[in-house]
Design a protein around this motif. Structure first.
Motif, mmCIF file in Angstrom:
data_model
loop_
_atom_site.group_PDB
_atom_site.id
_atom_site.type_symbol
_atom_site.label_atom_id
_atom_site.label_comp_id
_atom_site.label_asym_id
_atom_site.label_seq_id
_atom_site.Cartn_x
_atom_site.Cartn_y
_atom_site.Cartn_z
ATOM 1 N N ASP A 152 0.823 -1.215 0.000
ATOM 2 C CA ASP A 152 0.000 0.000 0.000
ATOM 3 C C ASP A 152 0.859 1.267 0.000
ATOM 4 O OD1 ASP A 152 -2.519 -1.046 -0.173
ATOM 5 O OD2 ASP A 152 -2.778 -1.242 1.992
ATOM 6 N N MET A 169 2.206 1.534 -5.894
ATOM 7 C CA MET A 169 1.851 0.732 -7.071
ATOM 8 C C MET A 169 0.353 0.824 -7.330
ATOM 9 S SD MET A 169 3.967 -2.748 -6.255
ATOM 10 C CE MET A 169 4.323 -3.208 -7.935
ATOM 11 N N ASP A 170 -0.040 0.698 -8.590
ATOM 12 C CA ASP A 170 -1.460 0.546 -8.878
ATOM 13 C C ASP A 170 -1.729 -0.934 -9.143
ATOM 14 O OD1 ASP A 170 -0.606 0.009 -11.469
ATOM 15 O OD2 ASP A 170 -1.249 1.932 -12.272
ATOM 16 N N SER A 171 -2.979 -1.252 -9.465
ATOM 17 C CA SER A 171 -3.347 -2.664 -9.633
ATOM 18 C C SER A 171 -2.597 -3.329 -10.781
ATOM 19 C CB SER A 171 -4.851 -2.792 -9.853
ATOM 20 O OG SER A 171 -5.523 -2.701 -8.625
ATOM 21 N N PHE A 204 0.841 -4.038 -9.659
ATOM 22 C CA PHE A 204 0.828 -5.087 -8.644
ATOM 23 C C PHE A 204 0.669 -6.465 -9.287
ATOM 24 C CE2 PHE A 204 -1.561 -7.773 -5.612
ATOM 25 C CZ PHE A 204 -0.627 -7.837 -4.593
ATOM 26 N N VAL A 205 -0.274 -6.574 -10.215
ATOM 27 C CA VAL A 205 -0.490 -7.870 -10.881
ATOM 28 C C VAL A 205 0.729 -8.259 -11.710
ATOM 29 C CG1 VAL A 205 -1.918 -9.135 -12.551
ATOM 30 C CG2 VAL A 205 -2.995 -7.628 -10.899
ATOM 31 N N ASP A 248 -5.661 -17.224 -6.577
ATOM 32 C CA ASP A 248 -6.349 -15.932 -6.473
ATOM 33 C C ASP A 248 -6.592 -15.557 -5.013
ATOM 34 O OD1 ASP A 248 -6.495 -15.677 -9.240
ATOM 35 O OD2 ASP A 248 -8.317 -16.874 -9.331
ATOM 36 N N ALA A 268 -4.973 -12.191 -2.753
ATOM 37 C CA ALA A 268 -5.748 -11.226 -1.959
ATOM 38 C C ALA A 268 -5.153 -11.009 -0.568
ATOM 39 C CB ALA A 268 -7.195 -11.689 -1.850
ATOM 40 N N LEU A 289 -6.383 -4.668 3.996
ATOM 41 C CA LEU A 289 -7.789 -4.887 3.650
ATOM 42 C C LEU A 289 -8.166 -6.357 3.825
ATOM 43 C CD1 LEU A 289 -7.488 -2.051 2.455
ATOM 44 C CD2 LEU A 289 -8.786 -2.808 0.493
ATOM 45 N N PHE A 326 -11.042 -9.230 2.442
ATOM 46 C CA PHE A 326 -11.972 -9.464 1.335
ATOM 47 C C PHE A 326 -12.881 -10.615 1.729
ATOM 48 C CE2 PHE A 326 -7.950 -7.878 -0.273
ATOM 49 C CZ PHE A 326 -8.354 -6.772 -1.007
ATOM 50 N N ARG A 330 -6.563 2.419 -3.987
ATOM 51 C CA ARG A 330 -6.161 1.887 -5.302
ATOM 52 C C ARG A 330 -4.650 1.723 -5.381
ATOM 53 N NH1 ARG A 330 -10.492 5.549 -8.712
ATOM 54 N NH2 ARG A 330 -12.298 4.636 -7.687
ATOM 55 N N THR A 331 -4.166 0.847 -4.537
ATOM 56 C CA THR A 331 -2.720 0.586 -4.472
ATOM 57 C C THR A 331 -2.493 -0.915 -4.654
ATOM 58 O OG1 THR A 331 -2.988 0.489 -2.072
ATOM 59 C CG2 THR A 331 -2.182 2.561 -2.993
ATOM 60 N N GLY A 332 -3.173 -1.459 -5.652
ATOM 61 C CA GLY A 332 -3.100 -2.901 -5.868
ATOM 62 C C GLY A 332 -4.316 -3.624 -5.310
ATOM 63 N N ASN A 333 -5.106 -2.915 -4.512
ATOM 64 C CA ASN A 333 -6.247 -3.570 -3.865
ATOM 65 C C ASN A 333 -7.398 -3.869 -4.825
ATOM 66 O OD1 ASN A 333 -5.299 -3.752 -1.093
ATOM 67 N ND2 ASN A 333 -5.354 -1.508 -1.121
ATOM 68 N N GLY A 334 -7.502 -3.072 -5.893
ATOM 69 C CA GLY A 334 -8.534 -3.370 -6.890
ATOM 70 C C GLY A 334 -8.283 -4.734 -7.511
ATOM 71 N N ALA A 335 -7.025 -5.000 -7.811
ATOM 72 C CA ALA A 335 -6.663 -6.301 -8.382
ATOM 73 C C ALA A 335 -6.912 -7.420 -7.377
ATOM 74 C CB ALA A 335 -5.197 -6.294 -8.807
ATOM 75 N N LYS A 336 -6.579 -7.148 -6.121
ATOM 76 C CA LYS A 336 -6.821 -8.173 -5.087
ATOM 77 C C LYS A 336 -8.312 -8.464 -4.964
ATOM 78 C CE LYS A 336 -2.964 -6.826 -2.129
ATOM 79 N NZ LYS A 336 -2.630 -6.308 -0.791
ATOM 80 N N LYS A 340 -9.301 -10.543 -7.887
ATOM 81 C CA LYS A 340 -8.749 -11.895 -7.702
ATOM 82 C C LYS A 340 -9.578 -12.662 -6.671
ATOM 83 C CE LYS A 340 -4.627 -12.728 -9.787
ATOM 84 N NZ LYS A 340 -4.360 -13.983 -10.531
ATOM 85 N N PHE A 341 -9.915 -11.975 -5.585
ATOM 86 C CA PHE A 341 -10.693 -12.650 -4.547
ATOM 87 C C PHE A 341 -12.081 -13.012 -5.075
ATOM 88 C CE2 PHE A 341 -13.527 -12.993 -0.933
ATOM 89 C CZ PHE A 341 -12.832 -13.907 -0.150
ATOM 90 N N GLU A 374 -12.838 -13.663 -8.055
ATOM 91 C CA GLU A 374 -12.665 -14.820 -8.941
ATOM 92 C C GLU A 374 -12.571 -16.109 -8.132
ATOM 93 O OE1 GLU A 374 -9.638 -14.314 -11.945
ATOM 94 O OE2 GLU A 374 -9.517 -16.471 -12.304
ATOM 95 N N SER A 375 -11.866 -16.037 -7.004
ATOM 96 C CA SER A 375 -11.752 -17.254 -6.180
ATOM 97 C C SER A 375 -13.111 -17.638 -5.608
ATOM 98 C CB SER A 375 -10.718 -17.059 -5.062
ATOM 99 O OG SER A 375 -11.212 -16.237 -4.038
ATOM 100 N N LEU A 385 -4.919 -10.145 -15.846
ATOM 101 C CA LEU A 385 -5.600 -11.062 -14.923
ATOM 102 C C LEU A 385 -6.139 -12.299 -15.644
ATOM 103 C CD1 LEU A 385 -7.554 -8.489 -12.703
ATOM 104 C CD2 LEU A 385 -5.669 -9.954 -11.966
#
Lengths: 67, 148
Positions: free
Chosen positions: A24, A28-30, A33-34, A50, A54, B2, B4, B95-101, B104-105, B107-108, B135
Motif C-alpha cells: 500500500d 503501485m497501482d493494480s 501489482f499484478v 487468487d 488477496a 484490507l 476481502f 487503489r494501491t493494488g487492492n482493486g486487483a486483489k 482476484k478474490f 474470482e476465487s 488477470l
C-alpha cells in the motif's frame, strides 16, 4: 528466493524495501501489482492462487507465497 | 490491510450508499438519472442464490465491492453457473493494488461457488483492459448504448 523477490520488488518500484514493506505504501497501482505477482511467479516457478493474492500485503507475504 | 469477503446484501447495504454515490459520480454516464440501487430486489435475487456481493473492508469499514449475478447463463441453462459482474468499485485512496486483489478474490469466490466463466467490463473512459488482460481475461464484446 527471499533476496530475489526483494530485488524484483525494488526493481519494479524503484524503492528500497524490506520484508515488512507494505505494498500500500509503495505507490503501485493494480496493473503494476499484478505484473509484479506474475513476475514473482515466473521467477519462482510457483503459482499463487487468487485467494492467496488477496492476502499479499507485504513483501514478506509475497516471499511466503512463492516459497 | 484490507480484508476481502463474500457477504450479504443486507450487510453491504448498511454502508454502501456513500460508496455507490461516489462510484456513480466517478463513472456514471447518466448523471441526470437518480442513483437509487434497488436493495429489495437485490435481496430477492440473493435469496434465489443469484446475487453475490464481495466486499473489501479496511478495519471493518466498507471500501470496495464487487456485485455479480450468479446463475447459469440464459443461453446455456444446462451448463454450470456463470459470474456476471454488474459493478465493482474501490475507493480511490485504496487503489494501491487492492482493486486487483478484490477482483482476484471475487474470482476465487466465483470458482469456489462452481462458476465456470466470469463476465467483466469497464467503462471506455476508465479503461481497465490492460489490467483485465493481465488477470487472464480476453476481450470478447464491444458494448454500445444509446439514450432514447
Amino acid at each position: 528466493m527471499r533476496e530475489k523477490i526483494i530485488a524484483l520488488v525494488e526493481e519494479e518500484t524503484g524503492k528500497q524495501v524490506t520484508m515488512e514493506s507494505d505494498f500500500d505504501s509503495l505507490g503501485m497501482d493494480s496493473l503494476e501489482f499484478v505484473d509484479l505477482i506474475l513476475k514473482a511467479q515466473q521467477l519462482s516457478g510457483k503459482a499463487i492462487t487468487d485467494a492467496e493474492v488477496a492476502k499479499i500485503n507485504t513483501v514478506g507475504d509475497l516471499v511466503s507465497a512463492v516459497a | 490491510m484490507l480484508s476481502f469477503q463474500l457477504e450479504s446484501v443486507e450487510k453491504w447495504a448498511l454502508e454502501a450508499q456513500p460508496l455507490y454515490i461516489q462510484h456513480w459520480k466517478e463513472l456514471g454516464l447518466d448523471q441526470d438519472l437518480e442513483i437509487a440501487p434497488d436493495i429489495s430486489k437485490m435481496k430477492a435475487i440473493e435469496a434465489l442464490g443469484m446475487w453475490k456481493v464481495v466486499t473489501a473492508r479496511f478495519e471493518g469499514r466498507l471500501v470496495g465491492y464487487v456485485l455479480a449475478v450468479f446463475s447459469p447463463h440464459l443461453h446455456y441453462s444446462t451448463s454450470a453457473p456463470m459470474f456476471i459482474v454488474d459493478a465493482y468499485y474501490i475507493m480511490p485512496e485504496f487503489r494501491t493494488g487492492n482493486g486487483a486483489k478484490l477482483l482476484k478474490f471475487a474470482e476465487s469466490v466465483a470458482r469456489s461457488l462452481g462458476a465456470i466463466k466470469i463476465y467483466l467490463s469497464c467503462k471506455v473512459h476508465e479503461d481497465h483492459s490492460a489490467l483485465f488482460t493481465l488477470l487472464g481475461y480476453r476481450l470478447s464484446d464491444y458494448a454500445f448504448i444509446k439514450r432514447i
